[in-house]
Design an enzyme around this catalytic site. Structure first.
Site, PDB file in Angstrom:
ATOM      1  N   TYR A  18      15.725  -8.119   8.122  1.00 18.50           N
ATOM      2  CA  TYR A  18      16.551  -8.867   7.179  1.00 18.50           C
ATOM      3  C   TYR A  18      17.188 -10.033   7.934  1.00 18.50           C
ATOM      4  O   TYR A  18      16.550 -10.643   8.769  1.00 18.50           O
ATOM      5  CB  TYR A  18      17.559  -7.918   6.515  1.00 18.50           C
ATOM      6  CG  TYR A  18      18.217  -8.487   5.290  1.00 18.50           C
ATOM      7  CD1 TYR A  18      17.455  -9.041   4.257  1.00 18.50           C
ATOM      8  CD2 TYR A  18      19.600  -8.499   5.173  1.00 18.50           C
ATOM      9  CE1 TYR A  18      18.057  -9.589   3.138  1.00 18.50           C
ATOM     10  CE2 TYR A  18      20.212  -9.030   4.050  1.00 18.50           C
ATOM     11  CZ  TYR A  18      19.435  -9.581   3.037  1.00 18.50           C
ATOM     12  OH  TYR A  18      20.043 -10.123   1.943  1.00 18.50           O
TER      13      TYR A  18
ATOM     14  N   LYS B 285      -1.466   5.091 -13.592  1.00 18.50           N
ATOM     15  CA  LYS B 285      -2.407   4.081 -13.103  1.00 18.50           C
ATOM     16  C   LYS B 285      -2.039   3.667 -11.674  1.00 18.50           C
ATOM     17  O   LYS B 285      -2.906   3.495 -10.807  1.00 18.50           O
ATOM     18  CB  LYS B 285      -2.342   2.864 -14.023  1.00 18.50           C
ATOM     19  CG  LYS B 285      -3.537   1.965 -13.944  1.00 18.50           C
ATOM     20  CD  LYS B 285      -4.619   2.462 -14.875  1.00 18.50           C
ATOM     21  CE  LYS B 285      -5.787   1.521 -14.922  1.00 18.50           C
ATOM     22  NZ  LYS B 285      -6.745   1.885 -15.952  1.00 18.50           N
TER      23      LYS B 285
END
Length: 463
Positions: free
Chosen positions: A115, A170
């Site tokens: 970060y 899915k």
């Protein structure tokens, strides 16, 4: 009427308390068998001198059948049903997917690189060299599964919330079979322009877009527009995944009956997104004679109600499905349960092939015509020859992502279908084995390689 085959999608676990004496378990299993339940695992939970608690797993044919089985067990003297678990509902509780970090954050140094401030250098690099987004972010392996919930499975317009469990499933298939990170995007609009706009807005994050469960004819325009306006692959699985696997199965079924693809006459029932896409790909694969029916009968030029897509397959003279199948070599169903009768099947040409792919209940139950057909396939896992899109879409996207293809083409579909068909060796090919298993770990590799080869040949691969 043929009793539907019990299967795990309607399985239940029944927790029972029985007297601890010989023969009690046999009474329970006999009662379950007498009403058509398929016994699974039997677990001992607790045992005392007087009683035994067991969990018994049973596959049922429907929710009503599960209730019938439960009542049969409750009717046994001295047996107490303590609880009933619907195993499918339990599997879905809390959702089926989650996001996890690829690296651990254990130190200040880790945080500084992952970060701020370190990430700023990465942002600047991508801004200056946009192609670096594929090397330095999740884009290279991430697919958006986009739906509006307007055509969920065979259940109709359930909306975005009703579609979410399917899209989660899915995503699981993408990850399990191809290592692709996919995420459900269920949109609270069914407006074509809004869907197109929204997908374009979110596209920078994703390496590909998988459109799912969007009703026809809107799905045709949505896919076409997004392909024109995005530089990443867009693939409507209900159309093209179905088409690829159907063509693969047909290639091998025709080998079983020793018929040439250019000579056979094929009748479709179902002229929606899947039916049109399958017919288009079969034409590219060499099929010359196609008749297509919808709920009103044969698509013919004298019908004023045909969409542009349906008119592609219109014939001069109308008629019913029963008229159309007379003398046909192949029936392909992408429609509704029970529309094909044994009499219709027997009116087809010798060595007939039936693909009854309505799910979960096919256009005709295989048991009704098993002796009247040379090959029969369905969309169900509890019959031989399951025509399942999972044979196609994980490998399609694996290949497209790996070569950074800008789009997906009909040539890729054709090459993928041929790759799938080729996985069934001639020595293994027979009427009950025309398509590889979804758990065959060669499938994704073969399809991915075929897609990448086609992309490079067509000049649309980025790497």
């Amino acid at each position: 009427m043929v009793q539907l085959t019990p299967n795990s999608s309607f399985s239940v676990t029944i927790r029972l308390q029985l007297p601890n004496r010989a023969g009690m378990l046999a009474q329970v299993t006999s009662a379950i068998g007498a009403v058509g339940g398929n016994l699974g695992q039997i677990d001992l939970v607790e045992q005392t001198r007087k009683s035994i608690i067991r969990n018994i797993t049973v596959d049922c044919a429907s929710s009503e059948h599960a209730e019938q089985i439960t009542q049969a067990v409750k009717a046994i003297a001295d047996v107490k049903v303590l609880d009933i678990y619907d195993r499918t509902f339990n599997l879905h509780r809390g959702g089926k997917i989650r996001m996890e970090n690829k690296i651990e954050l254990k130190t200040q140094g880790d945080l500084a690189m992952a970060y701020t401030p370190g990430v700023g250098r990465i942002c600047t690099e991508i801004a200056n060299n946009p192609q670096q987004i594929y090397n330095l972010t999740i884009k290279q392996n991430t697919v958006a599964i986009v739906t509006d919930g307007s055509a969920v499975l065979g259940l109709g317009n359930l909306g975005p919330g009703g579609a979410l469990p399917v899209m989660e499933g899915k995503a699981m298939l993408f990850k399990t079979f191809a290592g692709v990170d996919a995420f459900p995007i269920c949109l609270a609009t069914q407006d074509t322009e809004e869907i197109i706009k929204t997908v374009k807005y979110i596209a920078p994050v994703f390496g590909g877009i998988n459109l799912e469960d969007i009703s026809a004819p809107r799905c045709f325009e949505i896919e076409a527009r997004l392909r024109q306006e995005l530089d990443i692959p867009v693939f409507h699985d209900d159309q093209h995944g179905t088409a690829i696997v159907t063509l693969a199965a047909l290639i091998n079924a025709l080998k079983v009956v020793n018929k040439a693809i250019e000579d056979v006459r094929i009748v479709f029932n179902g002229a929606g997104a899947a039916g049109v896409a399958v017919a288009r790909l079969l034409r590219k694969g060499g099929v010359r004679y196609i008749s297509m029916c919808d709920s009103k009968g044969l698509l013919s030029f004298d019908r004023p109600d045909l969409t542009e897509e349906k008119r592609e397959f219109a014939v001069e003279k109308g008629g019913s499905l029963a008229d159309a199948v007379v003398g046909a070599d192949v029936f392909i169903g992408l429609s509704v349960p029970g529309v094909l009768t044994p009499e219709m099947v027997r009116s087809m040409a010798p060595n007939r092939i039936v693909f009854a792919m309505s799910n979960p209940i096919p256009e005709i139950q295989p048991e009704l015509v098993v002796d009247d057909v040379a090959v029969i396939a369905t969309g169900r896992s509890d019959y031989p020859n399951q025509i399942n899109n999972v044979l196609a879409f994980p490998g399609i996207f694996r290949g497209a992502l790996d070569c950074q293809a800008k789009t997906i083409t009909q040539t890729m579909y054709l090459e993928a279908a041929q790759a799938i068909a080729a996985l069934v060796k001639p020595s293994d090919l027979d009427r009950e084995n025309i398509i590889p298993s979804v758990f065959d770990d060669r499938v994704v590799t073969a399809v991915s390689a075929a897609v990448q080869q086609a992309a490079r040949k067509e000049g649309i691969a980025g790497v």
